[in-house]
Design a protein around this motif. Structure first.
Motif, PDB file in Angstrom:
ATOM      1  N   PHE A 125       0.848  -1.190   0.000  1.00 36.82           N
ATOM      2  CA  PHE A 125       0.000   0.000   0.000  1.00 36.82           C
ATOM      3  C   PHE A 125       0.879   1.234   0.000  1.00 36.82           C
ATOM      4  CE2 PHE A 125      -2.706   3.343   1.530  1.00 36.82           C
ATOM      5  CZ  PHE A 125      -3.916   3.058   0.911  1.00 36.82           C
ATOM      6  N   ARG A 126       0.522   2.192  -0.858  1.00 38.90           N
ATOM      7  CA  ARG A 126       1.238   3.468  -0.891  1.00 38.90           C
ATOM      8  C   ARG A 126       0.292   4.526  -1.454  1.00 38.90           C
ATOM      9  NH1 ARG A 126       7.099   3.981  -3.499  1.00 38.90           N
ATOM     10  NH2 ARG A 126       7.719   3.197  -1.466  1.00 38.90           N
ATOM     11  N   GLY A 127       0.311   5.688  -0.817  1.00 35.12           N
ATOM     12  CA  GLY A 127      -0.539   6.782  -1.286  1.00 35.12           C
ATOM     13  C   GLY A 127      -2.002   6.415  -1.139  1.00 35.12           C
ATOM     14  N   ASN A 128      -2.710   6.340  -2.256  1.00 33.02           N
ATOM     15  CA  ASN A 128      -4.118   5.952  -2.223  1.00 33.02           C
ATOM     16  C   ASN A 128      -4.342   4.645  -2.991  1.00 33.02           C
ATOM     17  OD1 ASN A 128      -3.780   6.792  -4.873  1.00 33.02           O
ATOM     18  ND2 ASN A 128      -5.669   7.979  -4.949  1.00 33.02           N
ATOM     19  N   GLN A 129      -3.270   3.847  -3.139  1.00 28.17           N
ATOM     20  CA  GLN A 129      -3.398   2.602  -3.902  1.00 28.17           C
ATOM     21  C   GLN A 129      -2.890   1.407  -3.114  1.00 28.17           C
ATOM     22  OE1 GLN A 129      -2.571   2.663  -8.032  1.00 28.17           O
ATOM     23  NE2 GLN A 129      -2.792   4.873  -8.175  1.00 28.17           N
ATOM     24  N   GLY A 130      -3.601   0.295  -3.262  1.00 27.28           N
ATOM     25  CA  GLY A 130      -3.216  -0.959  -2.629  1.00 27.28           C
ATOM     26  C   GLY A 130      -3.102  -2.046  -3.674  1.00 27.28           C
TER      27      GLY A 130
END
Length: 169
Positions: A125-130
């Motif tokens: 997961f990073r930022g707004n994405q998984g």
């Protein structure tokens, strides 16, 4: 996924599922005992769509929601619980789902759910994405990428996706 993949999924026999429990990005996984296969179509209840949170959760809170989604999807194999995180505005870039919206994806997955076993799950997961990465019996390696907005999954890709290099061990 291709038509051959769909055919393979539909022809894969039902059986006992053994999966592993994801812990954290890039970490090892503990074994989870086998679960009894069930009739997914009769056990799947369409949940209400995820409602956008106001104020929107921060990245840490969104990551926690992603982890709960991943656990429900890969370990508990509970489509109803998994889809509680899917927005009604869900955009699906998987051609086999046939349409956007959570209902199309849920209808597609529920027809094959009991024929697929998952192994080697990883999450990132990073930022707004998984990302979910796993091996699916009869299909091979799959990487799903989800975009989160206001605490809900609003977009999904799985064609040609790669697990992020920064999350690999």
């Amino acid at each position: 996924m291709r038509c051959v993949t769909l055919l393979t999924l539909l022809l894969t026999p039902l059986g006992v599922v053994s999966v592993v429990v994801p812990t954290r990005t890039g970490s090892l996984y503990a074994l989870h005992p086998p679960t009894k296969a069930h009739d997914a179509r009769s056990n799947v209840v369409t949940p209400p769509p995820c409602v956008a949170m106001h104020p929107a959760p921060n990245q840490q809170e969104t990551r926690a929601r992603f982890d709960r989604f991943a656990y429900a999807f890969l370990v508990k194999r509970n489509l109803t619980e998994s889809f509680e995180y899917i927005s009604s505005k869900y955009i699906n870039h998987d051609l086999l789902a046939g349409a956007n919206g959570p209902d199309a994806a849920l209808n597609f997955l529920s027809t094959i759910w009991d024929t697929v076993n998952f192994t080697n799950p990883r999450t990132a997961f990073r930022g707004n994405q998984g990302w979910l990465s796993y091996d699916a019996s009869g299909v091979g390696a799959i990487v799903d990428r989800f975009r989160w907005e206001a605490g809900c999954i609003v977009e999904h890709w799985d064609t040609g996706e790669k697990f992020p290099k920064w999350a690999r061990k």
